[in-house]
Design a protein around this motif. Structure first.
Motif, PDB file in Angstrom:
ATOM      1  N   ALA A 192      38.919  43.906  39.745  1.00  0.00           N
ATOM      2  CA  ALA A 192      39.297  44.857  40.785  1.00  0.00           C
ATOM      3  C   ALA A 192      38.250  44.908  41.893  1.00  0.00           C
ATOM      4  O   ALA A 192      38.588  45.013  43.077  1.00  0.00           O
ATOM      5  N   TYR A 230      43.080  36.535  40.863  1.00  0.00           N
ATOM      6  CA  TYR A 230      43.271  37.923  40.432  1.00  0.00           C
ATOM      7  C   TYR A 230      44.602  38.076  39.696  1.00  0.00           C
ATOM      8  O   TYR A 230      44.655  38.657  38.607  1.00  0.00           O
ATOM      9  N   SER A 263      37.282  51.861  46.714  1.00  0.00           N
ATOM     10  CA  SER A 263      38.022  51.107  45.710  1.00  0.00           C
ATOM     11  C   SER A 263      39.511  51.101  45.996  1.00  0.00           C
ATOM     12  O   SER A 263      40.226  50.193  45.583  1.00  0.00           O
ATOM     13  N   VAL A 304      37.772  51.758  39.324  1.00  0.00           N
ATOM     14  CA  VAL A 304      39.085  51.781  38.688  1.00  0.00           C
ATOM     15  C   VAL A 304      39.506  53.215  38.368  1.00  0.00           C
ATOM     16  O   VAL A 304      40.679  53.583  38.511  1.00  0.00           O
ATOM     17  N   TYR A 351      38.707  41.821  43.908  1.00  0.00           N
ATOM     18  CA  TYR A 351      39.956  41.884  44.673  1.00  0.00           C
ATOM     19  C   TYR A 351      39.798  42.728  45.929  1.00  0.00           C
ATOM     20  O   TYR A 351      40.258  42.351  47.009  1.00  0.00           O
ATOM     21  N   SER A 392      37.902  45.732  35.557  1.00  0.00           N
ATOM     22  CA  SER A 392      37.111  46.392  36.600  1.00  0.00           C
ATOM     23  C   SER A 392      36.404  45.381  37.483  1.00  0.00           C
ATOM     24  O   SER A 392      36.331  45.536  38.706  1.00  0.00           O
TER      25      SER A 392
END
Length: 448
Positions: free
Chosen positions: A423, A384, A238, A267, A426, A420
């Motif tokens: 993310a 994003y 992540s 996250v 992304y 989340s």
């Protein structure tokens, strides 16, 4: 200095080295700081600040080169380091001119940005080692310099103008890249005057023992066991790194529940990484007597997504607020926008602009290698940046409407889940491509 005081500083040094030495080359630039903290009565002498300034001037360009490009080794670093020092000289000349009221802040920023873009678009400069070093320093320091231009002018009796402050405002070797310069935060001077040197050092030691070291152990342990299961591996990736990894292939085998688990706990993992990064920088700064604030602060106490965004990355949120959001809200008021919508719209647009521009300048070695391709790539991930700004703006607007704490918690949960999901998309875009990112979003929301 009493035996007790000397023992306390020795404890700071020992515990600090226990964390710093495993980090490798970063120990080179942090070690002198911890040595200074052991110097008797150093903090009561003007030579203490001058020593910090000297270490900052000597080591900040070296730190930027080593931390931003892992391809450098000692025999090959001297030429790009010369470029980095030349760029730092430009920074110091313009910043000192602003402090001395000899150069207007607007003209200084225009000169700085113009030189940076001239270097970046010039293939001759970009392809040379010395030019690479200069571009790297200028890119990292651009927001520091804008902070200097905005806040360095004395306010009332709070005079902070000096060459020493200009040097300390250059990207410090104790600071993460996204941390504003010492003295530029609104309450920094008051905190610096109200806290004793020893109390500041003790707060740094508490932060080191209670937050930084446990977080470091947790992250290293998790990384070591992550390869045993695709879900754990997905969570461990992540934290974005610009290198090709088979993340999409791994996450392609996750179930819908596992994918959401990876998104949410990803996250959490990123938050821990941020806490570690900022914790090291803030700890070292406090050991030097600089009372910097924590970059990640008690995110579990957030009562809305907007508050989570602020606690999740304090300095980044403060950067967006100072440079983009406040000027936008003033502009919206002049345009007679209804007061109810000024703050939500200002925050939404400000976060969008800040996120876009910050990430474009975030990785200067990529920006300097293929500037147009990199800027195009960052612009294409607009979904994003726009979505994050929209979530923050909506959170503020909903927070005004909702009066019941239970509904506010629901808003936080829903928006956190959406964040989340963004993310996860992304990080897939970053290490794969845009189609992979959109595929992850469609799978999360059962559209695939």
């Amino acid at each position: 200095m009493s035996f007790r005081d000397r023992a306390f500083r020795l404890l700071i040094y020992a515990v600090g080295m226990a964390l710093v030495l495993p980090l490798g080359r970063v120990a080179l630039v942090i070690l002198p700081v911890l040595l200074i903290s052991l110097w008797p009565r150093a903090h009561r002498s003007p030579y203490y600040e001058r020593l910090l300034v000297i270490f900052n001037i000597v080591l900040a360009p070296l730190h930027i080169l080593l931390m931003r490009d892992s391809n450098y080794d000692w025999p090959s670093i001297y030429v790009p380091m010369a470029g980095s020092y030349l760029a730092m000289l430009l920074f110091l000349l313009l910043a000192s001119g602003i402090f001395a009221n000899r150069v207007r802040p607007g003209k200084a920023v225009l000169a700085y940005v113009s030189i940076f873009f001239a270097f970046t678009v010039s293939s001759e400069v970009r392809d040379s080692d010395i030019g690479q070093g200069a571009i790297m320093f200028l890119a990292v320091a651009i927001w520091y310099f804008i902070y200097v231009a905005m806040f360095a002018r004395p306010k009332g009796d709070q005079k902070i103008g000096s060459f020493e402050m200009a040097a300390l405002c250059a990207p410090g070797f104790w600071l993460p890249i996204s941390t504003p310069v010492p003295g530029m935060l609104p309450n920094w001077l008051e905190k610096a005057k109200s806290l004793e040197f020893d109390e500041t050092q003790k707060s740094g030691l508490r932060l080191l023992i209670l937050t930084v070291i446990p977080t470091y152990i947790f992250i290293e342990t998790f990384k070591s066991i992550a390869p045993i299961h695709p879900l754990l591996y997905s969570i461990s990736r992540s934290y974005i790194q610009f290198q090709p990894i088979p993340l999409g292939i791994v996450e392609g085998h996750l179930t819908w529940v596992e994918l959401w688990t990876s998104a949410i706990f990803g996250v959490v993992y990123v938050t821990a990484n941020f806490a570690l990064q900022f914790g090291i920088g803030v700890t070292i700064a406090r050991m030097c007597g600089l009372p910097l604030l924590r970059g990640v602060y008690k995110v579990h106490q957030s009562k809305s997504f907007h508050e989570f965004f602020y606690r999740f990355n304090y300095y980044y949120a403060q950067f967006a607020l100072d440079i983009f959001i406040v000027p936008l809200m003033k502009r919206l008021k002049r345009w007679k926008v209804p007061p109810t919508y000024v703050q939500p719209i200002g925050f939404a647009l400000g976060v969008m602009l800040a996120t876009t521009l910050f990430h474009i300048f975030r990785w200067p070695h990529l920006l300097s290698e293929v500037p147009l391709d990199f800027i195009s790539r960052e612009t294409q991930i607009g979904f994003y940046y726009v979505a994050i700004g929209t979530l923050v703006g909506l959170s503020i607007w909903i927070g005004v409407k909702l009066k019941t704490p239970a509904w506010k918690r629901i808003e936080l949960i829903v928006f956190f889940c959406l964040f989340s999901a963004l993310a996860l998309a992304y990080r897939n875009y970053t290490v794969s491509d845009r189609e992979q990112a959109y595929l992850m979003l469609r799978r999360l929301f059962l559209l695939e």
